[in-house]
Motif scaffolding. Structure first.
Motif, PDB file in Angstrom:
ATOM      1  N   LEU B 552       0.837  -1.199   0.000  1.00 46.11           N
ATOM      2  CA  LEU B 552       0.000   0.000   0.000  1.00 46.11           C
ATOM      3  C   LEU B 552       0.874   1.252   0.000  1.00 46.11           C
ATOM      4  O   LEU B 552       0.580   2.230  -0.692  1.00 46.11           O
ATOM      5  CB  LEU B 552      -0.935   0.000   1.219  1.00 46.11           C
ATOM      6  N   LEU B 553       1.952   1.191   0.785  1.00 53.12           N
ATOM      7  CA  LEU B 553       2.861   2.333   0.807  1.00 53.12           C
ATOM      8  C   LEU B 553       3.556   2.486  -0.544  1.00 53.12           C
ATOM      9  O   LEU B 553       3.746   3.589  -1.063  1.00 53.12           O
ATOM     10  CB  LEU B 553       3.896   2.159   1.918  1.00 53.12           C
ATOM     11  N   LEU B 557       0.069   5.091  -1.368  1.00 54.21           N
ATOM     12  CA  LEU B 557      -0.771   5.528  -0.264  1.00 54.21           C
ATOM     13  C   LEU B 557       0.131   6.082   0.838  1.00 54.21           C
ATOM     14  O   LEU B 557       1.148   5.469   1.175  1.00 54.21           O
ATOM     15  CB  LEU B 557      -1.609   4.368   0.290  1.00 54.21           C
ATOM     16  N   GLY B 558      -0.243   7.191   1.388  1.00 57.59           N
ATOM     17  CA  GLY B 558       0.566   7.790   2.447  1.00 57.59           C
ATOM     18  C   GLY B 558       0.527   6.936   3.707  1.00 57.59           C
ATOM     19  O   GLY B 558      -0.373   6.121   3.899  1.00 57.59           O
ATOM     20  N   ARG B 559       1.521   7.169   4.558  1.00 50.70           N
ATOM     21  CA  ARG B 559       1.607   6.390   5.794  1.00 50.70           C
ATOM     22  C   ARG B 559       0.352   6.604   6.660  1.00 50.70           C
ATOM     23  O   ARG B 559      -0.183   5.667   7.231  1.00 50.70           O
ATOM     24  CB  ARG B 559       2.867   6.828   6.562  1.00 50.70           C
ATOM     25  N   ARG B 561      -2.541   7.380   5.620  1.00 49.79           N
ATOM     26  CA  ARG B 561      -3.668   6.735   4.938  1.00 49.79           C
ATOM     27  C   ARG B 561      -3.701   5.248   5.280  1.00 49.79           C
ATOM     28  O   ARG B 561      -4.752   4.682   5.570  1.00 49.79           O
ATOM     29  CB  ARG B 561      -3.480   6.934   3.425  1.00 49.79           C
TER      30      ARG B 561
END
Lengths: 230, 1136
Positions: B552-553, B557-559, B561
């Protein structure tokens, strides 16, 4: 390499592990590299030579100890956490050796996961996802879970996921490492075709000479330095 | 389209197995938390029900102990204030005979209006308004149960005979304290019909009997009287001031116990209490009729030389005008003929004598006479004193001073036919009464034989009940005007006749019962264990999904998030757990209430706690449960998601899996930073150890709770230090070492250090649980241990007795036993301490609601010297004895009081130095300051003040009601205290003496604390079980994660048994470290309790508990290892 402004430029990048009371291991040493839009590059080298580290640094998943990493003219080493995430979301696509598809989601959902990070027109997005999945021969597998797919299919789905946000740079870390020969060849074909169709620059880290041979440029990582293969 | 919610839902569904564990752990925490809060609701609700049951709709009450007023006052007030005022005559009584006899019964004389105060006035009224026949009585359910009485049965009631003159007043006359009569039970009054009516807050339902107001008044010798006025909930908006004003308007002198009567030469104001109190005197003076004060008293002898006249009335006469002369009309000379008859300059050492006396003693003007008379000392000790007077003159037979009406209506004298019939409760030697004395009595009745000045009389005969027996007025304007003037100068409140809101404080006291807090405290460890388990399970689940987080990272996607996505899953679980927890909490509450109703009934002193639930409590429980679970999950998510995407993608799930604790994580530019806790943990450990040492050094040698607190604090600090040390050691174990042969033990240690977060969670969980079990377990104490010691909670007394009626006599004084048919020989060798008692709230730990105005007991401090143990004193105690603190005089006039520590802390919610405000008997308020606390004692439930202060505050409070009996330590044969107690119980049965073993009383009080400790221990043990379950989970997870490694060991030739031993050894180490560390810290924490007298250190039960937990932990570990190593291990290598 062409004379155009490079899409990605590594300049004297170094990366060490260990330190303190542990012996220091210098994985990357004074690595410099340029890559322009649409170019393809294979990085080869023995296991543990730092290929994945290099790819992680290029892909903003890791930071160098020294030097700079510029993507589209921005030094990403100096960016903050949120900006790095944004760079990864908009400009970079990743394909890993293990597909890393979310087991709880269908293939359709998996390829759309990166869209959570970038606000886009839904209709266009759905069209693009459907088109890419069709291009990858996965139109009939949209609502299957990763566990219900073959290794090759999973990896192709991972490629679609990497391309869904229209990245400038596609990074593939041993994309065929866990595939059989046939699947490897299919994936290699698709990667090259998509490179052309999407205009995306492609960096592949691989042990596979066959895959490396399909790339425009091949460099070898040896003793922490990028050199032309012997 | 993909959305965060969709992803969360997919994840919840896919990882349901992992989440089920998290859900379960959170639900357990939520259930325990909800249950604890609901127990609070149940206790509060039950207390409220009890308060409402005892008050019905009663809102305001005018209660005047020791006073009686017209029952008709209620009607007058009803008309004036336009609110229904209900008159009640409430008297003490005993009921029944033999073993089922009930002491401390409240017999209520009521009218039909009383039943209108019941919650359902209409229904109750229908049932009980029908007038009772002359021999019928209604009993409440509690009394009927005690007497095993049913409608139609006959019961004996022994009812107090109220006397306006307290029986321990001089010349009060005899001991006719009660009258017995048999009644037929007409019906049983249920609690919701006001059967449990009681203005006091007591832990158990009071025994009540109901008679018609008129009948009870007649029976008690007080026809038409009441001593209690009640106003129902309709008065909620009524202002107390307005009501008191209305009362002042409608009351009359009779309600104040005063009456005016025509006497020769004027009108006399006297009191049904014989002695006129301060407010009465002041009103009389202010009435402006130039009054004359009288104080008539019985003198034992009037002697001249060897001639003596026995048992005569003597009167002191003088003007009362001086003090308020300036406010009165001009004529300041005493107008009454009585005062006019006094020589203008009668000196305080002069006496006027009756011609009969002059003849009897052959006395004349200028002779010296000696008057001998009894006075009452402290503790009702009768002392004989004498004073010499010079005869000023012999009065003329026609002198107004020779008036039989000068003698007030002393109850035992006024109606006597002869001197020998006098019943004055004084050691009168009737043999000294001569025929001529009888003739005088027959002819002149109470005519004083001697007259002295008022000042001299007051000097001799003033007592706490008053210093005048009458006031005389010339009353030219007539009695009606005088009556009105006196009344207008007297405020009902000055005599303690004032309405008080009894409902609001009673309900407020129920709300103050913080059982939710108590049970939250009890359940704290269980909740903590469940939360740690929740956190552990969630962490395991999240770690399992580290590559997912990495992906996801990696895809942008931001941490935050990613954290939000995981938190979303956690929130969904927390919400679900909150809902399940509510249901579980209700079940948990039922279980706790079941326990409180059965095996833990000692904790609530026999109160019945029923299930009550408030929506707001459920809301709070849900909110707090969800928040706590969410916080736990958030902590885990925050820790997991801070790893770099590359590490997560590589499958690095543990905090020390691929790096030694000395290595660091990458800095922004790849540099190394020290791992958190690298230096912090050992530094904190050292700091905690130093603080523990400092604490013990500073306070370890002190006394009382300070010392116990110091040791507990030191134990807790040691525990923290040990946990920090464990963290550090686990880190060191994982570090690189010089090349050395690899042993199984070393490998086990290395493995234990790999997931040191997990390992530490297990160690900390077990250590904290063990610490609490050890620390709390040691606080249990056997109340009967060393109960024979004077320093123990019994004070060295063997029995504690309480009478229903005040006993006027000092049973230890010469002749004091006589009224009970006992002799000094019956009590020889025994020591009896008598205490006075002012009724109030029961402030023992048997009462669940907060005591606002606890009972007050008065005692001579020297009688308790060297007895009981003080937990603490406000000021350094006097060298003689801490009890002497009761004699100290405070600068602000507050009365010093000592109380049991449990009474102060738990029942009242106070501390030493705090003051309580009480309504004074003569209006106004007084304050009581807590100056000392007793260790767990039989005096729990009351405030103890000195008898001197008690009598000053409550001069009208009649007699002694509390009796402490033990063997005398003086020289001579020791009594068989059991037999003495038996004799006393028999002899004082009419006074309603209920005497019980002091040990039993102490055990009943201690049972509360010990039961609470039991509850804590049981809940703590449940927490430990959860802790060992957590260990099993950790084992299972560790083994599953390392299956391929273990397969490798198998591949290189390890036997399966050796692998099992390796894992067992590694986890047994965690188990033993937790148990050992917790036990060590626990033992330090409870050293004072362990070494104290009566302390019951669990030398056997603690090691057994620890062994059981260790065995359970090992069993779980073995099972987990067995499960994890099932099947062909080598397959793990092939699937790698």
């Amino acid at each position: 390499m062409t004379a155009d402004k490079p899409l990605m430029e590594l300049s004297h990048v170094s990366r060490r592990y260990g330190g303190g009371e542990q012996p220091t291991l210098e994985v990357l040493r004074d690595v410099s590299l340029e890559l322009r839009s649409g170019e393809t590059l294979a990085v080869v080298g023995p296991s543990g030579c730092g290929k994945s580290t290099l790819l992680n640094i290029v892909g903003a998943l890791d930071r160098p100890d020294g030097g700079s990493v510029c993507l589209a003219g921005r030094d990403i080493a100096s960016l903050g956490e949120a900006e790095l995430a944004d760079v990864r979301a908009r400009r970079i696509g990743f394909v890993f050796q293990l597909h890393h598809l979310l087991p709880q989601c269908t293939i359709w959902e998996n390829v759309l996961v990166p869209t959570l990070a970038v606000r886009q027109d839904p209709t266009e997005l759905v069209d693009r996802a459907a088109r890419l999945l069709g291009r990858m021969g996965l139109s009939t597998r949209l609502h299957h879970r990763p566990a219900e797919l073959s290794g090759g299919e999973r990896q192709r789905a991972a490629v679609v996921r990497a391309l869904i946000n229209r990245p400038d740079l596609l990074l593939a870390d041993e994309p065929t490492g866990s595939l059989d020969r046939q699947s490897s060849q299919t994936l290699a074909d698709l990667l090259v075709e998509l490179n052309r169709e999407e205009g995306v620059a492609l960096v592949v880290v691989t042990h596979s000479p066959a895959l490396a041979a399909r790339m425009e440029h091949v460099l070898e990582l040896r003793d922490g330095e990028l050199v032309e293969p012997e | 389209m993909m959305s965060p919610w969709r992803l969360i839902l997919r994840s919840l569904a896919y990882y349901w197995r992992t989440h089920a564990g998290v859900l379960l752990g959170s639900a357990v925490a939520a259930a325990v938390l909800t249950g604890a809060l609901l127990v609070g609701d149940a206790v509060r609700g039950s207390l409220r029900e009890m308060a409402l049951a005892r008050l019905g709709r009663t809102h305001l009450a005018l209660s005047a102990p020791g006073r009686l007023f017209r029952a008709g006052l209620a009607g007058d007030l009803t008309r004036r204030a336009r609110v229904e005022v209900v008159p009640v005559l409430a008297l003490h009584a005993t009921a029944g005979e033999g073993p089922t006899r009930a002491n401390d019964v409240q017999v209520l004389g009521v009218t039909g209006e009383f039943w209108g105060l019941a919650a359902d006035a209409e229904r109750t009224g229908r049932e009980f308004r029908a007038p009772l026949q002359g021999d019928e009585v209604l009993l409440n359910d509690a009394l009927a149960d005690r007497l095993n009485a049913r409608p139609g049965d006959e019961v004996l009631l022994r009812i107090e005979q109220p006397s306006l003159l307290p029986r321990d007043a001089p010349l009060s006359g005899g001991q006719r304290a009660s009258i017995g009569r048999r009644f037929r039970v007409r019906g049983i009054v249920r609690p919701d019909d006001l059967g449990r009516f009681d203005l006091r807050a007591t832990p158990i339902a009071r025994y009540n009997a109901f008679l018609p107001l008129a009948s009870l008044g007649d029976l008690a010798g007080q026809p038409g009287k009441a001593n209690l006025l009640l106003i129902g909930a309709d008065a909620a908006g009524l202002k107390l001031d307005a009501l008191d004003d209305a009362l002042k308007t409608v009351w009359n002198l009779e309600d104040a116990g005063l009456k005016l009567r025509n006497v020769p030469g004027g009108i006399e104001l006297d009191s049904q209490r014989v002695f006129l109190e301060g407010p009465d005197q002041r009103a009389a003076r202010q009435a402006g009729e130039n009054p004359t004060g009288l104080l008539t008293y019985l003198v034992n002898s009037i002697r001249k030389g060897d001639k003596a006249t026995p048992y005569s009335m003597a009167a002191a006469v003088g003007s009362l005008g001086d003090a308020v002369a300036a406010t009165r009309p001009a004529d300041t000379r005493p107008a009454a003929s009585l005062a006019a008859a006094l020589p203008a300059n009668l000196r305080d050492d002069e006496i006027l004598i009756h011609p009969w006396l002059a003849e009897d003693l052959d006395a004349k003007a200028g002779d010296t006479l000696t008057l001998t008379y009894f006075v009452l000392g402290e503790g009702r000790q009768i002392k004989e004193q004498s004073r010499e007077f010079r005869v000023r003159s012999v009065l003329d037979q026609a002198s107004p001073l020779l008036d039989p009406t000068l003698m007030p209506e002393f109850p035992g004298i006024a109606a006597a036919e002869s001197c020998r019939d006098w019943n004055v409760d004084l050691p009168i030697e009737y043999s000294r009464v001569r025929v001529k004395d009888e003739q005088y009595w027959s002819r002149y009745r109470g005519t004083p034989k001697a007259i002295v000045s008022l000042a001299a009389g007051r000097d001799m005969w003033a007592n706490r009940f008053g210093d005048l027996t009458a006031v005389r007025f010339a009353a030219p304007a007539g009695p009606a005007a005088l009556r009105e003037r006196i009344r207008s100068h007297l405020a009902p409140a000055e005599l303690g006749l004032a309405f008080q809101d009894v409902r609001t404080p009673a309900l407020a006291a129920t709300a103050q019962a913080d059982f939710a807090g108590l049970f939250l405290g009890f359940s704290f460890f269980l909740i903590a264990a469940a939360l740690i388990l929740t956190g552990l399970l969630f962490a395991l689940g999240v770690q399992q999904r580290s590559t997912e987080m990495g992906t996801l990272l990696a895809v942008g996607l931001g941490r935050s998030r990613v954290r939000r996505l995981l938190l979303g899953e956690g929130a969904a679980l927390a919400l679900a757990a909150g809902v399940i927890g509510l249901a579980g909490g209700v079940l948990y509450t039922w279980a706790l209430l079941g326990g409180l109703g059965t095996i833990w009934s000692g904790a609530i002193g026999g109160n019945r706690v029923a299930f009550h639930v408030q929506g707001s409590t459920l809301g709070i429980a849900f909110g707090v449960s969800v928040a706590v679970a969410l916080a736990t999950v958030a902590l885990v998510v925050w820790r997991q998601a801070r790893k770099s995407p590359a590490r997560l993608l590589s499958g690095d799930v543990g905090e020390a899996l691929y790096e030694s604790p000395r290595s660091g994580k990458a800095s922004r530019h790849g540099g190394q930073v020290r791992r958190r806790g690298g230096r912090f943990a050992p530094a904190l450990a050292v700091l905690c150890l130093m603080a523990a040492g400092g604490l013990l050094g500073a306070l370890g040698a002190s006394a009382g709770p300070q010392r116990a607190g110091a040791f507990f604090g030191a134990g807790a600090l040691l525990l923290t230090a040990l946990i920090c040390l464990a963290w550090t050691v686990l880190g060191r174990l994982g570090g690189a070492k010089d090349p050395a042969p690899l042993r199984l033990g070393l490998l086990a240690l290395r493995n234990a250090s790999r997931r040191r977060g997990r390992s530490l969670a297990v160690i900390a969980l077990l250590a904290c649980g063990t610490f609490l079990v050890a620390a709390v377990g040691a606080n249990r104490h056997d109340p009967t241990a060393h109960a024979e010691l004077k320093s123990s909670g019994t004070g060295g007394f063997a029995y504690y007795g309480q009478t229903a009626f005040g006993v006027a006599h000092d049973l230890t004084a010469s002749g004091g036993q006589k009224p009970f048919g006992l002799t000094a020989a019956d009590l020889a060798g025994a020591e009896l301490v008598q205490m006075r008692l002012r009724e109030g709230d029961d402030a023992s730990c048997l009462t669940l609601s907060r005591a606002r105005r606890p009972r007050i007991q008065g005692v001579r401090p020297e009688a308790l010297a060297g007895r009981f143990s003080f937990a603490a004193t406000l000021d350094p105690p006097p060298a003689s004895d801490p009890w002497a603190l009761l004699n100290t005089v405070t600068s602000d006039g507050a009365v010093p009081a000592v109380a049991d520590e449990a009474t102060i802390v738990w029942a009242m919610g106070k501390k030493l130095g705090d003051t309580l405000e009480y309504a004074g008997a003569a209006g106004g308020t007084f304050r009581v300051r807590l100056v000392g606390s007793l260790k767990n004692s039989i005096l729990q439930g009351s405030l103890i003040v000195s008898e001197r202060n008690f009598l000053r505050l409550f001069p009208s409070q009649e007699g002694y009601r509390v009796f402490l009996l033990g063997a005398s330590e003086r020289d001579g044969p020791r009594a068989d205290v059991d037999k003495v107690a038996e004799r006393l119980a028999f002899a004082m049965s009419d006074a309603g003496l209920e005497i019980a073993s002091a040990r039993d009383r102490l055990a009943a009080f201690s049972a509360v604390e010990n039961t609470y400790l039991s509850i804590f221990l049981i809940l703590g043990a449940l927490g430990l079980l959860l802790g060992s379950a957590a260990l099993a989970l950790v084992v299972l997870r560790n083994v599953m994660e390392r299956r391929n490694e273990l397969a490798l060991l198998r591949a290189v030739g390890w036997r399966r048994a050796a692998i099992r031993r390796l894992i067992l050894r590694e986890h047994a180490g965690l188990l033993l470290a937790g148990l050992g560390g917790g036990a060590l810290a626990g033992v330090v924490a409870v050293l004072p309790a362990a070494l104290a007298a009566g302390g019951e250190f669990p030398w056997l039960s603690l090691p057994l508990t620890l062994l059981a937990v260790a065995a359970s932990g090992l069993l779980w570990t073995w099972l987990a290892v067995h499960l994890a190593l099932r099947g062909p291990l080598l397959d793990a290598l092939r699937t790698e």
